[in-house]
Design a protein around this motif. Sequence first.
Motif, PDB file in Angstrom:
ATOM      1  N   TYR A  51      -7.685   3.550  -2.103  1.00  0.00           N
ATOM      2  CA  TYR A  51      -6.703   2.459  -2.052  1.00  0.00           C
ATOM      3  C   TYR A  51      -6.917   1.713  -0.735  1.00  0.00           C
ATOM      4  CZ  TYR A  51      -4.972   5.818  -5.374  1.00  0.00           C
ATOM      5  OH  TYR A  51      -4.890   6.713  -6.423  1.00  0.00           O
ATOM      6  N   VAL A  74      -8.042  -0.848  -5.767  1.00  0.00           N
ATOM      7  CA  VAL A  74      -7.952   0.528  -6.248  1.00  0.00           C
ATOM      8  C   VAL A  74      -9.282   0.861  -6.923  1.00  0.00           C
ATOM      9  CG1 VAL A  74      -6.682   2.103  -7.740  1.00  0.00           C
ATOM     10  CG2 VAL A  74      -5.481   0.212  -6.638  1.00  0.00           C
ATOM     11  N   ILE A 114       0.824  -1.199   0.000  1.00  0.00           N
ATOM     12  CA  ILE A 114       0.000   0.000   0.000  1.00  0.00           C
ATOM     13  C   ILE A 114       0.866   1.260   0.000  1.00  0.00           C
ATOM     14  CG2 ILE A 114      -0.339  -0.028   2.510  1.00  0.00           C
ATOM     15  CD1 ILE A 114      -2.949   1.192  -0.042  1.00  0.00           C
ATOM     16  N   TRP A 152       0.509   4.047  -2.867  1.00  0.00           N
ATOM     17  CA  TRP A 152       0.137   5.411  -2.501  1.00  0.00           C
ATOM     18  C   TRP A 152       1.205   6.403  -2.976  1.00  0.00           C
ATOM     19  CZ3 TRP A 152      -3.974   8.060  -1.002  1.00  0.00           C
ATOM     20  CH2 TRP A 152      -3.802   9.335  -0.465  1.00  0.00           C
ATOM     21  N   VAL A 201      -4.068  -4.717  -3.057  1.00  0.00           N
ATOM     22  CA  VAL A 201      -4.767  -3.462  -2.772  1.00  0.00           C
ATOM     23  C   VAL A 201      -5.893  -3.286  -3.788  1.00  0.00           C
ATOM     24  CG1 VAL A 201      -4.528  -0.941  -2.681  1.00  0.00           C
ATOM     25  CG2 VAL A 201      -2.678  -2.403  -1.824  1.00  0.00           C
TER      26      VAL A 201
END
Length: 147
Positions: free
Chosen positions: A89, A99, A14, A18, A97
């Motif tokens: 996210y 999205v 993550i 990000w 993850v």
Amino acid sequence: MYVISEEAVISGAIASIWQAATDVAHWADWDPHEEKARIDGPFAPGTKGWVKPKGAPAGPFTITAVDEGGSWTSEAGIPFGKIRGHYTYTPVGEGAVRVVKRMEIHGPFRPIFRLIWEKGIRSDMHLSFAALEQEAQRRRAADAAHA
């Protein structure tokens, strides 16, 4: 309001996802949807930026909300309306993850947007998800190599 929303589960950490997703200055380096982009300050509410998507006109945007590591929202003006993008996210397991990209089109431009750009935007979203996955993995490998 007209909404276009797509999601995918991608692999990666993550933090790396990000980092790549919020590094506006480098969007065009990895995202096939973007030709150019910049941000005029920190990645925070109120900060303005500029983006030139492929096949669409360039224009300014403003970041309106940030939940660090989890989601962000931006708004851009269009004739007689606006586009609001919300990006989420969410970790869904070890190294995965979800999205989600949600685009809201407000104003009388909605029907034109739907007829002309919807199909391309939906397919571009999935290309961007795949490119984000690759960029996050590249960044994580680069960080590991420098550690």
